[in-house]
Write a protein that holds these residues in place. Sequence first.
Motif, PDB file in Angstrom:
ATOM      1  N   LEU A 208      -1.904  15.992  15.012  1.00  0.00           N
ATOM      2  CA  LEU A 208      -3.215  15.402  14.727  1.00  0.00           C
ATOM      3  C   LEU A 208      -3.317  14.991  13.257  1.00  0.00           C
ATOM      4  CD1 LEU A 208      -5.548  17.770  16.782  1.00  0.00           C
ATOM      5  CD2 LEU A 208      -5.077  15.350  17.248  1.00  0.00           C
ATOM      6  N   ASP A 209      -2.806  15.825  12.362  1.00  0.00           N
ATOM      7  CA  ASP A 209      -2.809  15.492  10.937  1.00  0.00           C
ATOM      8  C   ASP A 209      -1.948  14.259  10.663  1.00  0.00           C
ATOM      9  OD1 ASP A 209      -4.437  17.628  10.409  1.00  0.00           O
ATOM     10  OD2 ASP A 209      -2.805  18.985   9.816  1.00  0.00           O
ATOM     11  N   ALA A 210      -0.818  14.176  11.336  1.00  0.00           N
ATOM     12  CA  ALA A 210       0.059  13.017  11.154  1.00  0.00           C
ATOM     13  C   ALA A 210      -0.629  11.738  11.639  1.00  0.00           C
ATOM     14  CB  ALA A 210       1.377  13.228  11.913  1.00  0.00           C
ATOM     15  N   ILE A 211      -1.313  11.827  12.768  1.00  0.00           N
ATOM     16  CA  ILE A 211      -2.038  10.658  13.285  1.00  0.00           C
ATOM     17  C   ILE A 211      -3.124  10.223  12.305  1.00  0.00           C
ATOM     18  CG2 ILE A 211      -3.670   9.916  15.072  1.00  0.00           C
ATOM     19  CD1 ILE A 211      -2.047  11.574  17.077  1.00  0.00           C
ATOM     20  N   TYR A 212      -3.824  11.202  11.738  1.00  0.00           N
ATOM     21  CA  TYR A 212      -4.874  10.883  10.766  1.00  0.00           C
ATOM     22  C   TYR A 212      -4.291  10.210   9.520  1.00  0.00           C
ATOM     23  CZ  TYR A 212      -8.419  11.527   7.166  1.00  0.00           C
ATOM     24  OH  TYR A 212      -9.313  11.307   6.148  1.00  0.00           O
ATOM     25  N   ASN A 213      -3.203  10.791   8.998  1.00  0.00           N
ATOM     26  CA  ASN A 213      -2.591  10.239   7.779  1.00  0.00           C
ATOM     27  C   ASN A 213      -2.060   8.823   8.008  1.00  0.00           C
ATOM     28  OD1 ASN A 213      -3.094  12.574   6.294  1.00  0.00           O
ATOM     29  ND2 ASN A 213      -1.150  13.534   6.912  1.00  0.00           N
ATOM     30  N   LYS A 214      -1.430   8.610   9.157  1.00  0.00           N
ATOM     31  CA  LYS A 214      -0.912   7.278   9.453  1.00  0.00           C
ATOM     32  C   LYS A 214      -2.056   6.277   9.643  1.00  0.00           C
ATOM     33  CE  LYS A 214       3.435   8.378   9.374  1.00  0.00           C
ATOM     34  NZ  LYS A 214       4.321   7.824   8.313  1.00  0.00           N
ATOM     35  N   SER A 215      -3.150   6.730  10.237  1.00  0.00           N
ATOM     36  CA  SER A 215      -4.308   5.845  10.415  1.00  0.00           C
ATOM     37  C   SER A 215      -4.895   5.454   9.065  1.00  0.00           C
ATOM     38  CB  SER A 215      -5.380   6.535  11.269  1.00  0.00           C
ATOM     39  OG  SER A 215      -4.885   6.843  12.555  1.00  0.00           O
ATOM     40  N   MET A 216      -5.001   6.425   8.155  1.00  0.00           N
ATOM     41  CA  MET A 216      -5.509   6.144   6.818  1.00  0.00           C
ATOM     42  C   MET A 216      -4.560   5.208   6.065  1.00  0.00           C
ATOM     43  SD  MET A 216      -8.396   7.522   6.611  1.00  0.00           S
ATOM     44  CE  MET A 216      -8.682   7.274   4.868  1.00  0.00           C
ATOM     45  N   ARG A 217      -3.247   5.401   6.295  1.00  0.00           N
ATOM     46  CA  ARG A 217      -2.262   4.522   5.660  1.00  0.00           C
ATOM     47  C   ARG A 217      -2.447   3.075   6.125  1.00  0.00           C
ATOM     48  NH1 ARG A 217      -0.091   1.757   2.773  1.00  0.00           N
ATOM     49  NH2 ARG A 217       2.050   1.039   2.892  1.00  0.00           N
ATOM     50  N   MET A 218      -2.656   2.883   7.411  1.00  0.00           N
ATOM     51  CA  MET A 218      -2.889   1.541   7.953  1.00  0.00           C
ATOM     52  C   MET A 218      -4.193   0.958   7.423  1.00  0.00           C
ATOM     53  SD  MET A 218      -1.646   1.946  11.910  1.00  0.00           S
ATOM     54  CE  MET A 218      -2.293   0.330  12.304  1.00  0.00           C
ATOM     55  N   SER A 219      -5.210   1.794   7.317  1.00  0.00           N
ATOM     56  CA  SER A 219      -6.500   1.340   6.802  1.00  0.00           C
ATOM     57  C   SER A 219      -6.362   0.887   5.348  1.00  0.00           C
ATOM     58  CB  SER A 219      -7.534   2.454   6.908  1.00  0.00           C
ATOM     59  OG  SER A 219      -8.758   2.066   6.330  1.00  0.00           O
ATOM     60  N   GLU A 220      -5.613   1.653   4.567  1.00  0.00           N
ATOM     61  CA  GLU A 220      -5.394   1.289   3.164  1.00  0.00           C
ATOM     62  C   GLU A 220      -4.639  -0.023   3.052  1.00  0.00           C
ATOM     63  OE1 GLU A 220      -2.864   2.888  -0.738  1.00  0.00           O
ATOM     64  OE2 GLU A 220      -2.819   3.987   1.154  1.00  0.00           O
ATOM     65  N   LEU A 221      -3.615  -0.206   3.885  1.00  0.00           N
ATOM     66  CA  LEU A 221      -2.819  -1.416   3.855  1.00  0.00           C
ATOM     67  C   LEU A 221      -3.663  -2.642   4.219  1.00  0.00           C
ATOM     68  CD1 LEU A 221      -0.128  -2.917   3.647  1.00  0.00           C
ATOM     69  CD2 LEU A 221       0.310  -2.300   6.039  1.00  0.00           C
ATOM     70  N   ILE A 222      -4.468  -2.501   5.265  1.00  0.00           N
ATOM     71  CA  ILE A 222      -5.309  -3.619   5.704  1.00  0.00           C
ATOM     72  C   ILE A 222      -6.352  -3.956   4.640  1.00  0.00           C
ATOM     73  CG2 ILE A 222      -7.040  -4.323   7.399  1.00  0.00           C
ATOM     74  CD1 ILE A 222      -5.426  -2.751   9.488  1.00  0.00           C
ATOM     75  N   THR A 223      -6.901  -2.929   3.992  1.00  0.00           N
ATOM     76  CA  THR A 223      -7.877  -3.161   2.923  1.00  0.00           C
ATOM     77  C   THR A 223      -7.250  -3.927   1.760  1.00  0.00           C
ATOM     78  OG1 THR A 223      -9.104  -1.151   3.502  1.00  0.00           O
ATOM     79  CG2 THR A 223      -9.450  -2.059   1.287  1.00  0.00           C
ATOM     80  N   LEU A 224      -6.043  -3.488   1.351  1.00  0.00           N
ATOM     81  CA  LEU A 224      -5.350  -4.170   0.259  1.00  0.00           C
ATOM     82  C   LEU A 224      -5.006  -5.612   0.642  1.00  0.00           C
ATOM     83  CD1 LEU A 224      -2.939  -1.365  -1.008  1.00  0.00           C
ATOM     84  CD2 LEU A 224      -4.836  -2.377  -2.258  1.00  0.00           C
ATOM     85  N   LEU A 225      -4.569  -5.783   1.876  1.00  0.00           N
ATOM     86  CA  LEU A 225      -4.227  -7.133   2.336  1.00  0.00           C
ATOM     87  C   LEU A 225      -5.467  -8.023   2.355  1.00  0.00           C
ATOM     88  CD1 LEU A 225      -2.064  -9.009   3.478  1.00  0.00           C
ATOM     89  CD2 LEU A 225      -2.652  -8.169   5.767  1.00  0.00           C
TER      90      LEU A 225
END
Length: 390
Positions: A208-225
């Motif tokens: 569950l922690d890994a899913i959360y971290n990966k989701s936040m990583r994708m959110s950060e990437l999309i925000t930067l893009l």
Amino acid sequence: MEGGSRTEDKKSLKWFLIKRFLIVMLLILISEELIGLLYDKLVIPWVSLLLRSQHISVTSSGSPVVSILQLLLYILASFLPDGISAYVQLMISRHAEGSLQLAVDVPAAGERWGVLIRLVVVVMFLLLIFMSVLPYLIGAFYYYRIVTKKVNELMEAEKEQQLAYDRQRNLLLSDIAHDIKTPITTLCSYSKALSDDVVQGEKRQEYLDAIYNKSMRMSELITLLFEYVKMDSSGFELHRETCDLGEILRETAAALYTDFEDRGIELQVEIPAGPVSCSVDKVQMARAVTNLLTNAVRYGREGGRTLVRLAAGKITVADDGMEIDAAFAQHIFEPFTRGDKARSTKGGSGLGLSIAAKIVEMHGGELKLDCDYGQGYTKAFQIVLKMAET
């Protein structure tokens, strides 16, 4: 930026055309003066001598071109019937009074040599008229050639820029796909395992922690893009106001203080006590500084130190982390520019520095990388604000 490049091309073309136009006009002026000198010192005396042999005397005090035309019409009128010829020549003489003085006793039209000489004079004056307009013809042709050549060069350069832009865009899309695919793969596999009730206990929480971290990583990437693309859009513009650069740095450093603390990095802040006023977009400038500090957190040495300094309109963010080689440093502000180690271990997108560089450029400043900053730091990113007011 592409828009800035096109603006520079337009300015370059404008000044190129102005300079070449002035050069052409100068050459035409010089040519006119040379032709006028040739006309006054050589042609008119010789023509006068020739015409006196046919009982035609000529004196001119006006414009060479006008005199040539008047004299040409006068000679051509001699080919008309006697009554009409005398009348036309009289009208030309009156019109040319003060600038062209003519006295004519033309031989009879039937005398072969007299007709031949007059034909030679007519042809000669036609050549003189052609010589008079020749500088304009040559100038127009030369100007047409250089303008056509310059426009073709600019079109070719723009074509090359477009090809380079297409290549960069394709590479950008490829990197985006790569960076999004990795966390999505993790999300799919971990969520499938949880859905099938394969993992239990502490392992379940780890997934569950890994899913959360990966989701936040994708959110950060999309925000930067999103931020990167937004700054290239035609409707984007800065909202400048007079701000205290020191206050922007303090607020930004305070917001990321816990991130530095988590990695054991000592944050050293050197900001003047008094206000450092400058006309900037506060939100965008804070974003640029945030990206530099985030880069220091991510790639700084654990247990090391990071410097935030403001002096003489220059913002410096330095750290003592891994050194950057010269070849990589040349492309560090391009989107998705990272070394393979950074891609696999640090999780950076490579967009942060590119966004920071764009923001600083839009403010009329420059973001530079100093790989020899000294004072125990391996590298320093410096925002140089040309419009800064201290």
